[in-house]
Scaffold this motif. Structure first.
Motif, short mmCIF file in Angstrom:
data_model
loop_
_atom_site.label_atom_id
_atom_site.label_comp_id
_atom_site.label_asym_id
_atom_site.label_seq_id
_atom_site.Cartn_x
_atom_site.Cartn_y
_atom_site.Cartn_z
N VAL A 181 149.12 -7.50 107.31
CA VAL A 181 149.42 -7.61 108.74
C VAL A 181 149.13 -6.27 109.37
O VAL A 181 149.77 -5.26 109.03
CB VAL A 181 150.89 -8.00 108.98
CG1 VAL A 181 151.19 -8.02 110.47
CG2 VAL A 181 151.21 -9.34 108.36
N ASN A 182 148.18 -6.26 110.30
CA ASN A 182 147.80 -5.02 110.96
C ASN A 182 147.44 -3.97 109.89
O ASN A 182 146.57 -4.20 109.08
CB ASN A 182 148.92 -4.53 111.88
CG ASN A 182 149.33 -5.58 112.90
OD1 ASN A 182 148.54 -6.46 113.23
ND2 ASN A 182 150.53 -5.49 113.41
N ALA A 183 148.13 -2.84 109.87
CA ALA A 183 147.84 -1.81 108.87
C ALA A 183 148.71 -1.93 107.64
O ALA A 183 148.58 -1.15 106.70
CB ALA A 183 148.02 -0.42 109.49
N ALA A 184 149.60 -2.92 107.60
CA ALA A 184 150.53 -3.08 106.48
C ALA A 184 150.01 -4.13 105.51
O ALA A 184 149.49 -5.17 105.92
CB ALA A 184 151.91 -3.49 107.00
N VAL A 231 147.12 -12.41 110.52
CA VAL A 231 147.77 -12.38 109.22
C VAL A 231 146.81 -12.88 108.16
O VAL A 231 146.18 -13.93 108.33
CB VAL A 231 149.05 -13.26 109.19
CG1 VAL A 231 149.70 -13.20 107.82
CG2 VAL A 231 150.03 -12.79 110.25
N THR A 232 146.68 -12.12 107.07
CA THR A 232 145.90 -12.57 105.92
C THR A 232 146.88 -12.81 104.78
O THR A 232 147.55 -11.88 104.33
CB THR A 232 144.85 -11.52 105.50
OG1 THR A 232 144.01 -11.22 106.62
CG2 THR A 232 144.00 -12.04 104.35
N ASN A 233 146.96 -14.06 104.33
CA ASN A 233 147.89 -14.43 103.28
C ASN A 233 147.11 -14.65 101.98
O ASN A 233 146.27 -15.55 101.89
CB ASN A 233 148.66 -15.70 103.66
CG ASN A 233 149.86 -15.94 102.76
OD1 ASN A 233 149.87 -15.55 101.61
ND2 ASN A 233 150.88 -16.59 103.29
N PHE A 234 147.41 -13.82 100.98
CA PHE A 234 146.68 -13.89 99.71
C PHE A 234 147.37 -14.80 98.69
O PHE A 234 146.87 -14.94 97.57
CB PHE A 234 146.56 -12.49 99.10
CG PHE A 234 145.78 -11.52 99.94
CD1 PHE A 234 144.41 -11.43 99.85
CD2 PHE A 234 146.43 -10.69 100.83
CE1 PHE A 234 143.70 -10.54 100.63
CE2 PHE A 234 145.74 -9.78 101.62
CZ PHE A 234 144.36 -9.71 101.51
#
Length: 301
Positions: free
Chosen positions: A151-154, A186-189
């Motif tokens: 999320v963003n830089a996190a 959001v990128t959910n792995f």
């Protein structure tokens, strides 16, 4: 003199009134009764929150174990949220009860709070945005507790989702606290299976067909050893050719986030296989010119 006597008389009178008030039976009866009520409210609130959280956890544990195929990550997320909401409601009610025990007009405070809240609300748009976004994150199941997301830089594992903020634990232990309103992409792995693309280099003059045969014999044995693999990895063939080396690629599909460990194991084992089967691995070479002999001599690294 008369003014001084009057002042002393007034001070003596007030001191006497205060002393009589502090030593009055009515005051100490009020303190005793209010103290008992407050202690009872605090104990009751603690028990309600403690038992309520246990009941909620038990209900969701049964839902997770049921054959209805409830998403475990979603159930854990809603579980944490409901426990937090229960705590807020109970402790807010406890504060109202304590104020009433002290004979403070709660209705007047709530009315004043409503007016103040209306004024503050115009400056609390970001808070409202955080809460609304948090609701839709949970409702749409965008991610849940235990998911690995960016999320963003996190980037890291989700440890808590609230209506206002989301907490993410980074790979090296740091914790990111992100307002839900600031979450856009959001990128959910953790939802879909992962794929590992493993590139290995062999010498330009290596026997590619022999290398492919040896590697395929090894790849078909991996699912029995590594349960995190969805199926046998695939030898994709030659990926790139340069003047000194040929790059071959292997693809492995794994359960979410398991691709890194599998890729490390495959690289190690394939290197050993190539060496045992006499398939050369490229290494840097240096050409030296022999002035005396008038010819080039191939050197090592």
């Amino acid at each position: 003199m008369e003014e001084s006597k009057a002042d002393l008389s007034w001070i003596h009178k007030k001191s006497t009134e205060i002393w009589e008030f502090l030593t009055s039976e009515k005051l100490w009866d009020f303190i005793l009764i209010a103290s008992l009520k407050i202690i009872a409210i605090l104990i009751t609130s603690y028990l309600v929150v403690f038992i309520g959280k246990k009941i909620i956890a038990k209900i969701f544990l049964l839902r997770i174990r049921s054959p209805l195929n409830h998403s475990e990550r979603r159930q854990k997320t809603i579980l944490k949220l409901l426990q937090s909401v229960l705590s807020y409601l109970v402790y807010f009610s406890a504060i109202m009860g304590i104020l009433s025990s002290l004979e403070i007009q709660v209705a007047g405070l709530l009315a004043g709070a409503g007016i103040a809240g209306l004024a503050i609300g115009f400056g609390a748009q970001s808070l409202v945005k955080d809460v609304i976004t948090g609701f839709f994150i949970i409702f749409e199941d965008q991610f849940g507790i235990g998911d690995y997301i960016r999320v963003n830089a996190a980037e890291g594992t989700v440890v808590e989702i609230g209506l206002r903020t989301t907490k993410i634990k980074g790979v090296t232990g740091e914790q990111f606290i992100i307002p839900n309103g600031a979450i856009t992409d959001v990128t959910n792995f953790s939802i879909n299976n992962s794929k590992a693309m493993i590139d290995l280099q062999v010498a330009f003059d290596a026997d590619i067909e022999k290398a492919e045969k040896v590697i395929n014999q090894y790849l078909v044995t991996l699912p029995e050893v590594h349960p995190e693999l969805v199926g046998p990895p695939t030898f994709l063939g030659v990926q790139n050719i340069t003047g000194t080396e040929v790059t071959i690629r292997i693809m492995a599909e794994t359960l979410p986030l398991q691709q890194y460990a599998v890729a490390r194991t495959i690289r190690r084992d394939v290197k050993d296989l190539l060496e045992k089967n006499g398939i050369p691995i490229p290494y840097p070479k240096m050409m030296l010119y022999d002035r005396v002999m008038g010819r080039e001599v191939e050197g090592g690294e």
